[in-house]
Design a protein around this motif. Sequence first.
Motif, short mmCIF file in Angstrom:
data_model
loop_
_atom_site.label_atom_id
_atom_site.label_comp_id
_atom_site.label_asym_id
_atom_site.label_seq_id
_atom_site.Cartn_x
_atom_site.Cartn_y
_atom_site.Cartn_z
N THR A 1 89.65 42.46 68.71
CA THR A 1 89.69 41.76 69.99
C THR A 1 88.73 42.40 70.99
OG1 THR A 1 91.66 43.09 70.50
CG2 THR A 1 92.01 40.82 69.79
N LYS A 2 88.71 43.74 71.02
CA LYS A 2 87.75 44.43 71.88
C LYS A 2 86.32 44.22 71.39
CE LYS A 2 87.86 47.23 74.66
NZ LYS A 2 87.45 47.13 76.09
N GLY A 3 86.16 44.15 70.06
CA GLY A 3 84.85 43.88 69.50
C GLY A 3 84.34 42.51 69.91
N LEU A 4 85.24 41.52 69.91
CA LEU A 4 84.85 40.17 70.33
C LEU A 4 84.50 40.14 71.81
CD1 LEU A 4 84.57 37.17 69.60
CD2 LEU A 4 86.99 36.89 70.15
N PHE A 5 85.24 40.89 72.61
CA PHE A 5 84.95 40.96 74.04
C PHE A 5 83.56 41.55 74.28
CE2 PHE A 5 85.30 42.87 78.30
CZ PHE A 5 85.71 41.76 79.02
N SER A 6 83.24 42.61 73.56
CA SER A 6 81.91 43.22 73.69
C SER A 6 80.83 42.27 73.17
CB SER A 6 81.85 44.54 72.92
OG SER A 6 82.82 45.45 73.40
N PHE A 7 81.16 41.56 72.08
CA PHE A 7 80.23 40.60 71.50
C PHE A 7 79.93 39.48 72.49
CE2 PHE A 7 79.35 36.98 68.57
CZ PHE A 7 78.23 37.50 67.96
N TYR A 8 80.96 39.05 73.21
CA TYR A 8 80.77 38.01 74.22
C TYR A 8 79.86 38.52 75.35
CZ TYR A 8 81.82 35.08 78.27
OH TYR A 8 81.71 34.28 79.37
N GLY A 9 80.02 39.77 75.73
CA GLY A 9 79.18 40.32 76.77
C GLY A 9 77.71 40.36 76.39
N GLN A 10 77.42 40.54 75.08
CA GLN A 10 76.04 40.64 74.62
C GLN A 10 75.42 39.27 74.35
OE1 GLN A 10 76.15 43.19 71.20
NE2 GLN A 10 76.48 45.05 72.38
N TYR A 11 76.23 38.33 73.84
CA TYR A 11 75.69 37.04 73.41
C TYR A 11 76.39 35.88 74.11
CZ TYR A 11 73.85 39.98 69.70
OH TYR A 11 73.21 40.98 69.00
N MET A 12 76.67 36.03 75.40
CA MET A 12 77.43 35.03 76.13
C MET A 12 76.69 33.70 76.26
SD MET A 12 77.13 36.70 79.96
CE MET A 12 78.19 35.44 80.62
N ASN A 13 75.37 33.71 76.07
CA ASN A 13 74.60 32.47 76.16
C ASN A 13 74.36 31.82 74.81
OD1 ASN A 13 74.28 32.64 78.99
ND2 ASN A 13 72.60 34.11 78.75
N ASN A 14 74.70 32.50 73.74
CA ASN A 14 74.50 31.95 72.39
C ASN A 14 75.85 31.44 71.88
OD1 ASN A 14 73.87 31.40 69.72
ND2 ASN A 14 72.51 33.18 69.53
N TRP A 15 76.19 30.21 72.22
CA TRP A 15 77.51 29.69 71.89
C TRP A 15 77.75 29.48 70.40
CZ3 TRP A 15 81.60 29.87 74.81
CH2 TRP A 15 81.44 30.01 76.19
N PRO A 16 76.78 29.06 69.61
CA PRO A 16 77.03 29.00 68.16
C PRO A 16 77.42 30.35 67.57
CG PRO A 16 75.11 27.71 68.72
CD PRO A 16 75.49 28.45 69.96
N LEU A 17 76.75 31.42 68.02
CA LEU A 17 77.08 32.75 67.52
C LEU A 17 78.46 33.19 68.01
CD1 LEU A 17 75.27 34.49 65.71
CD2 LEU A 17 74.71 35.87 67.71
N LEU A 18 78.80 32.86 69.25
CA LEU A 18 80.13 33.18 69.79
C LEU A 18 81.21 32.42 69.04
CD1 LEU A 18 79.56 33.28 73.66
CD2 LEU A 18 80.16 35.19 72.16
N ALA A 19 80.95 31.16 68.71
CA ALA A 19 81.92 30.37 67.96
C ALA A 19 82.19 31.00 66.60
CB ALA A 19 81.42 28.93 67.81
N CYS A 20 81.14 31.50 65.96
CA CYS A 20 81.32 32.19 64.68
C CYS A 20 82.17 33.44 64.86
CB CYS A 20 79.96 32.57 64.09
SG CYS A 20 78.96 31.18 63.54
#
Length: 272
Positions: free
Chosen positions: A222-241
């Motif tokens: 969950t923390k990893g996803l939060f950090s991932f969102y902070g790095q790729y918040m504009n890349n929605w396909p990658l965030l969806a994955c």
Amino acid sequence: MGGTKRTRILSYFIVLLMLSLYLFPLFYLFNVSMKTQSEYLIDPVAIAKGLRLENFMDAWEKGNFSQYMWNSILYTGASTLFTLLLSVFAAFPLARGYVRFSTFFYMFFLISMYLPNPLIPQFALINSLGLYNTQLGFILLKTTGTGIAFLMFVGYIKSVSRELDEAAAMDGCGYTRYLFTILVPLMKPVLATGIILTAIGVWNDIIGPTIYLSDPAFQPVTKGLFSFYGQYMNNWPLLACGILIVTLPLVILYIFLQRFIVGGAMAGAVKS
């Protein structure tokens, strides 16, 4: 007869409506995950032109989900196992009334579920024990919250005939042996429900890791996803994955245990 048919049609319509409300967000998320960034920007709601499973590999590598996933599996598996063991050992004597003031203890557990989380005393205790920022400390912290599983176990054990206790005692069956060879196999439905509810609570927790785990090497998915969102918040396909990667283990767990869920949810409602 006509009224019965209309009621059945209405029931099916309501079920399909509820199913759509639950499945549409998942379908939309999966559809977005199959797009490229340019495709999503051109039309976010259009159907993906193909299955781009490489998006998941890209998200897995960029988000370093392998380490986060292992941590979450460790925390969830250990905490769920210890929570269920603790709940079984506590629920049996209280359900049977084998300890004094069993009703008081049961009400104490029930009331504690509605009290606010004592974050400050917990943090002070974990810190004083030298368990801050340790995997063991976080597992112990999540194990202490037996939650709804304990209450469900008490209700289910009350529905099991007390004659089993007496027969086992006459045959010389010990306390622990009785619990794990006779009682626990009878509790499969409610155990499955307890596993699902406890695992969801631990897996999806983000407040606990934020407070008690400052080292990135110990943080869950969950923390990893939060950090991932902070790095790729504009890349929605990658965030969806990334979101689907985090969600998938619980979906798989539910698929394996879903046939026990209904029975576990109704456990203890009708006494034998």
